[in-house]
Each structure stands twice: as structure tokens, then as C-alpha cells.
Design an enzyme around this catalytic site. Structure first.
Site, PDB file in Angstrom:
ATOM      1  N   CYS A 108      -0.397   4.246   2.287  1.00 13.23           N
ATOM      2  CA  CYS A 108      -0.214   4.098   3.863  1.00 13.23           C
ATOM      3  C   CYS A 108       1.204   3.904   4.067  1.00 13.23           C
ATOM      4  O   CYS A 108       1.424   4.607   5.206  1.00 13.23           O
ATOM      5  CB  CYS A 108      -0.726   2.391   3.930  1.00 13.23           C
ATOM      6  N   ASP A 109       2.032   3.510   3.320  1.00 11.18           N
ATOM      7  CA  ASP A 109       3.710   3.343   4.030  1.00 11.18           C
ATOM      8  C   ASP A 109       4.390   4.274   3.091  1.00 11.18           C
ATOM      9  O   ASP A 109       5.703   4.369   3.459  1.00 11.18           O
ATOM     10  CB  ASP A 109       3.902   2.053   3.777  1.00 11.18           C
ATOM     11  N   CYS A 137       0.986  -1.140  -0.040  1.00  6.97           N
ATOM     12  CA  CYS A 137       0.121   0.170  -0.023  1.00  6.97           C
ATOM     13  C   CYS A 137       0.784   1.310   0.106  1.00  6.97           C
ATOM     14  O   CYS A 137       1.434   1.507   1.020  1.00  6.97           O
ATOM     15  CB  CYS A 137      -1.062  -0.067   1.192  1.00  6.97           C
TER      16      CYS A 137
END
Length: 306
Positions: free
Chosen positions: A136-137, A133
Site C-alpha cells: 500500500c505505502d 502495509c
């Protein structure tokens, strides 16, 4: 575990736990079932910095707080596997490994799992440099060099996203031609921070025990990098209801913005449904909407039955 509830929620990820909080807080007798620990994919996320109200929180801690909140409102959470879902005389029968339970409404929140490369080092460094992701990261790799693996729309879109954050992005695909839309391909080839490496596959992900340091390609060359983002597809966990509700061509559950499926009384929330954006916060929002609509459905069901 009793044998009868107002709502049975299948899946204890962010969508399922959010649904459980809303339905139980509304006074509905709620059961959440999952064969694993509550949290779903949250449990494999090391740090989350884009969930509202939490500048930085571990996936495990957020999952724990969601579980505690649902339980506090009265939801019952059981570790068991759902084997089948059927509708009989207006009620739903969910068969589990611990026996059958009935419900007036069902919320499907089984989620989806990322397709893995299944190469050495991938599981060892998941959450330690291996990610599925970018939104997300990605911010954790600001100013660093990352590799992106994949050739579809998601891979190229996220490679462009990462190019805004990282110093360099190596885009690796097993074929010379990408599957992504031509417009995305054109944008990728114009982006100076993205290097296209084709046709190659990743044979191993290497690290120092704490984080990713490089990847080994099929030609024997080693590419030094700080992280690996894998976008080779996701697999919806919809086999349980494949003959009960409508699925899209990729196996995701077709549900509208009220989380209603093709079968009245069954709702779908989170990564398992057809949606353009899959995040913890959107899954939680789906769960809240599904619980609200299920509450309305049950109220109408009770009124008609009486």
C-alpha cells in the site's frame, strides 16, 4: 432499523460496503451494521494509489464514495454493534445493541486489525510514516530509508519488496532467529540493501510532527529513518462467530473462493477470511462475490420454502 432483512452485513469496510452495493443493486433488502464509521481500515490510510480508477485518493474519500454508492442503491447502514449471530429455523438472528434483526443470509466482513507495538509515537505517526502495509505505502518511500519490524514470513517478504523501492531497509527483530521460512531468510541475508538488526526492539517512534524521522531502540541507540513498517501479526475480528463457523488455526474464517463458510447461508469477505493477499481491491472483490452467492442462496431458500 427494521427487524427483518434479506441480508445482514456485519462490517462496513471495503468488503462490507462492496457487498452492500451488489446485494442492494440486486434488489435485496440489505442492512450493514458497524459500531464505527464506514470505511474500516481505509480511514487510517492517508493516500492510496493502487485502487483501480483512482491514481491517488485518500482512504477517507474512498470510504465515503463506497458508502454513498451503497446507500444510493438502497442499502441501510446503521451504527450499532453485533453481539451474537444464531441460526433458527433456517433464518439468522443477529442480536445488536439496538435489538435483534433477522436475515436470510449473513455476510461477515468484520476485518482484522494489525498488531501494534504499543510504543510512544506509533499512533501519532500512523499514516505519517508508520505503516502496516508495504504494497500500500511502499512506493511513497521510493529512494528513502525505512525500518521493518518483525520476524515472520510477512516481515521478510515485505522487506524484500521494499528493498526494490527504497535506498535502504533496516530489518529489526527482537530475537536472533527469525520465524520466517529459511528460503526467505537466505534471500534477506543476500540482499545488500537490507541490514539485519537483532536482537532488538523498538522503544519509541520519533518525528518532527509531520512525519517519522527516527526510531529509538532498546539499547538506547537512535536509528534515523523515513518510515517504519510494522509486521508483528494481524488479529482477525472473528470472536463473534467463533462457535458458529469454522476458523483456521490463526482465528481467520475458513471460506472457499465462493466466500462460503462452513455454515450454509453465512459468507465471509475481506481481511477476516483466510487468504494469501489482503488489499482494498481484494476485499471489494470478496464482497462482490459474497453478495452474489448470498443472492443465489436466498433465491434457493425462497424456492424451497414455497
Amino acid at each position: 432499523m427494521k427487524t427483518s432483512y434479506d441480508i445482514v452485513i456485519i462490517g462496513a469496510g471495503p468488503a462490507g460496503l462492496a457487498a452492500a452495493s451488489y446485494s442492494s443493486r440486486a434488489g435485496l433488502d440489505t442492512l450493514v451494521i458497524d459500531q464505527g464509521a464506514p470505511g474500516g481500515q481505509l480511514l487510517i490510510i492517508d493516500q492510496i494509489e493502487n485502487y483501480p480508477g483512482y491514481p491517488l485518493v485518500s482512504g477517507f474519500e474512498l470510504a465515503q464514495k463506497m458508502e454513498e454508492q451503497a446507500a444510493q442503491f438502497g442499502a441501510e447502514i446503521e451504527f450499532t454493534q453485533a453481539l451474537s449471530v444464531e441460526k433458527k429455523d433456517g433464518l439468522f438472528s443477529v442480536t445488536t445493541t439496538d435489538g435483534p434483526v433477522s436475515a436470510k443470509a449473513v455476510i461477515l466482513a468484520m476485518g482484522a486489525r494489525h498488531r501494534h507495538l504499543d510504543v510512544p509515537g506509533e499512533s501519532d505517526y500512523e499514516g505519517k510514516g508508520v505503516s502496516y502495509c508495504a504494497t500500500c505505502d511502499g512506493p511513497f518511500f521510493k529512494g528513502k530509508h525505512v525500518a521493518v519490524v518483525g520476524g515472520g514470513d510477512t516481515a521478510l517478504t515485505d522487506a524484500l519488496y521494499l528493498a526494490k523501492i527504497c535506498s535502504r531497509v533496516s530489518l529489526i527483530h527482537r530475537r536472533n532467529e527469525f520465524r520466517a521460512q529459511k528460503a526467505l531468510q537466505d534471500r534477506v541475508r543476500k540482499e545488500q540493501k537490507i541490514s539485519v538488526i537483532t536482537p532488538h526492539t523498538v522503544k519509541e517512534i520519533r518525528g518532527d510532527g509531520n512525519t517519522v524521522t527516527s526510531i529509538l531502540l532498546d539499547d538506547g541507540s537512535e536509528l534515523e529513518c523515513d518510515g517504519v513498517f510494522i509486521f508483528t501479526g494481524i488479529i482477525p475480528q472473528s470472536e463473534l462467530v467463533s462457535g458458529l463457523v469454522q476458523l483456521d488455526r490463526n482465528g481467520f474464517i475458513a471460506a472457499n473462493d465462493r466466500m462460503e463458510t462452513s455454515e450454509p447461508g453465512i459468507y465471509a469477505a475481506g481481511d477476516i477470511r483466510t487468504t494469501a493477499f489482503r488489499q482494498v481491491v481484494t476485499a471489494a472483490g470478496d464482497g462482490a462475490m459474497a453478495a452474489h452467492m448470498a443472492d443465489e442462496y436466498i433465491s434457493a431458500f425462497e424456492k424451497n420454502r414455497n
